[in-house]
Design a protein around this motif. Sequence first.
Motif, short mmCIF file in Angstrom:
data_model
loop_
_atom_site.label_atom_id
_atom_site.label_comp_id
_atom_site.label_asym_id
_atom_site.label_seq_id
_atom_site.Cartn_x
_atom_site.Cartn_y
_atom_site.Cartn_z
N THR A 394 0.83 -1.22 0.00
CA THR A 394 0.00 0.00 0.00
C THR A 394 0.85 1.26 0.00
N GLU A 395 2.18 1.11 0.07
CA GLU A 395 3.04 2.29 0.20
C GLU A 395 2.85 3.31 -0.91
N GLY A 396 2.52 2.87 -2.12
CA GLY A 396 2.35 3.82 -3.21
C GLY A 396 1.05 4.57 -3.17
N ALA A 397 0.06 4.03 -2.45
CA ALA A 397 -1.29 4.61 -2.47
C ALA A 397 -1.71 5.21 -1.14
N SER A 398 -0.81 5.27 -0.16
CA SER A 398 -1.18 5.75 1.18
C SER A 398 -0.87 7.22 1.35
N PRO A 399 -1.88 8.08 1.27
CA PRO A 399 -1.62 9.50 1.51
C PRO A 399 -1.40 9.77 3.00
N PRO A 400 -0.74 10.85 3.36
CA PRO A 400 -0.28 11.89 2.44
C PRO A 400 1.21 11.78 2.08
N GLY A 401 1.91 10.74 2.53
CA GLY A 401 3.36 10.73 2.37
C GLY A 401 3.91 9.90 1.25
N ALA A 402 3.09 9.22 0.46
CA ALA A 402 3.59 8.29 -0.56
C ALA A 402 4.11 9.05 -1.78
N ALA A 403 5.38 8.83 -2.11
CA ALA A 403 6.00 9.52 -3.24
C ALA A 403 5.30 9.23 -4.57
N PRO A 404 4.87 7.98 -4.86
CA PRO A 404 4.22 7.73 -6.15
C PRO A 404 3.00 8.60 -6.41
N ILE A 405 2.30 9.02 -5.35
CA ILE A 405 1.14 9.89 -5.54
C ILE A 405 1.57 11.20 -6.19
N TYR A 406 2.66 11.77 -5.70
CA TYR A 406 3.11 13.07 -6.20
C TYR A 406 3.75 12.95 -7.57
N ILE A 407 4.41 11.82 -7.84
CA ILE A 407 4.97 11.60 -9.16
C ILE A 407 3.85 11.48 -10.19
N ALA A 408 2.83 10.65 -9.89
CA ALA A 408 1.72 10.46 -10.81
C ALA A 408 0.94 11.76 -11.01
N CYS A 409 0.71 12.49 -9.93
CA CYS A 409 -0.04 13.74 -10.03
C CYS A 409 0.76 14.81 -10.76
N GLY A 410 2.08 14.77 -10.60
CA GLY A 410 2.93 15.70 -11.34
C GLY A 410 2.84 15.46 -12.84
N ILE A 411 2.82 14.20 -13.24
CA ILE A 411 2.69 13.87 -14.66
C ILE A 411 1.31 14.27 -15.18
#
Length: 445
Positions: A394-411
Amino acid sequence: MGIAVWALVAYIAIIVVWNGVLKRGIGEAMLLGFVAICLFGGADFFGLAWAGITEALAEEVVFAALAFVFMGYLLTRLGLIQEQVTVLNSVFGRLRGGAGYVSTSAAALLGGPSGSGSGIAASVGSVTIPWMTKSGWRPDLAASLVAGNAGLGISIPPSSSIFLLLGSAAVAPVLTADQLFVPALVGGLWTVAYRFVLVFLWVRRHGIAATAAADIVPLRAALRAGWTSLLVYAGIVVPVLMTLDFGVELMESRVGEAAGDVSIVVWIPVLTVLVTLAVAWKRLPRTGRAWSELLADLAPRYAVIGATLFFAFAAAATLGELGLVEQLTTIMQSLDAPAVVIATLVGLLIVIVAAPLTSTATIAAVGGVAFSALTAAGMDPAAAATAVMIFASTEGASPPGAAPIYIACGIAQVDPARTFVRLIVWFVIPTLVIGVLVATGALPI
């Protein structure tokens, strides 16, 4: 509960209230959350703040996320994304939501070899997010799917996190790699199967249609016009190959042992940007003024993702300094309840730890303790280990600290906060449930 646990509770509450209730910027919320954590250190406020900041400055994912934003911007601005989408639509465009299925499949296939949620989000997202948005997916949905899929590789062999768990003092005497490989693979495939169902539901719920037949260019014509645009993904393929055994051996035979430390999170955007510039050389600005306009258009995108990601890592480091891992480990070791309750509580604790940390750090910190708690409650060792990996994924999908969230949202160029509730409801909670069902034997492995 220890002071670090209360600091984590306060951190999450501040971000939710400041951003979700008061509708303030996510960057502001992350800064205030970081300051609140430091305040729990009392007289050591400045020491904790400095430790968090220096750790964030040294974190390669911060650089990588900013580089991915630049990479995605160049691909769009120079017209390469449109050429790639034309090719992809000629193959999958007739399937409703086809880009979502491809994105999920690619995350599962790349996951094991890469072993990095951020790497998966970046490599898969850079291709499929623009494709999804151009084929009818809302940008926030596309970013949510990529971030939610980022953890797929954690629980699918040959993930590095699995070998890290097998090497822990609690697991090594009980379980071998051969005994865990098939159960872990089946457990990982359960999470993949759920995501295919999710894509099916989202496609119909949000009315995502197949690409109109009139808009689908024949494959031969699409390749003739845009085949060079596909060369930029050599910047993805090469770093991924270099992390596999034969790639590491090849590099070490040429340039020495240091070549084995290939960070795909760093090298994917670097190489992709370089190849993009080479492929689109004739489309680049030719004057200083044109370059200035290009960079000025890009700058606002860094304001949110840069601050958000930086303070997310700073907060994670500060929580570590306060002793979060040790305090959560103590809570785990004190569990005494029926198997299903223990599995649920262990899963929740791993999810909490994985939210600010990477899966690797989570497994290193509490993986062995979680395994011991599950097996002590009578659960099968292979099922227990598989469940631990599923919980950590769940590390990629756990807000608010998961880095993949910000990478995906940045793209995708969306506010990360728009994805938080959706990620928890559609990814974190279902993954937790799947892990509990695997641990208790309700789902066969």
